[in-house]
Scaffold this motif. Structure first.
Motif: not given
Length: 75
Positions: A13-14, A18-20, A47-49
Motif C-alpha cells: 500500500i505504501l 510512492n512511499r518506499k 518530507t511526508g511525515k
C-alpha cells in the motif's frame, strides 16, 4: 506468518502511494504501534511525515477511531 502478511500488505500500500522504506523501518513502526508507545515523526517540513501517518492510520485502524490533532512549532 500473519505478521509477514500484514507487513507485506503495508509495504504494498505504501509503495502504491510512492512511499518506499527499508524493512527495518516498517518493523520499528509496527512494533511501536503494537506496544502502544508514543511514536513521533520528526523532520523538515514537506518530507511526508503527516501523509505517512495518515496512510498508516487508514491501513491499521477503523476510521471512526481516528482523531487528528494538529501541533505547531514549540508545542
Amino acid at each position: 506468518k500473519r505478521y509477514k502478511e500484514l507487513k507485506n500488505e503495508i509495504v504494498e500500500i505504501l509503495s502504491k502511494n510512492n512511499r518506499k522504506f527499508d524493512s527495518h523501518f516498517i518493523d520499528n513502526i509496527l512494533i511501536s504501534i503494537h506496544q502502544n508507545t508514543l511514536t513521533l515523526f520528526a523532520g523538515l517540513p514537506g518530507t511526508g511525515k503527516t501523509s505517512l501517518v495518515r496512510l498508516l492510520m487508514n491501513i491499521l485502524s477503523p476510521q471512526e477511531r481516528n482523531r487528528e490533532i494538529a501541533v505547531g512549532r514549540g508545542w
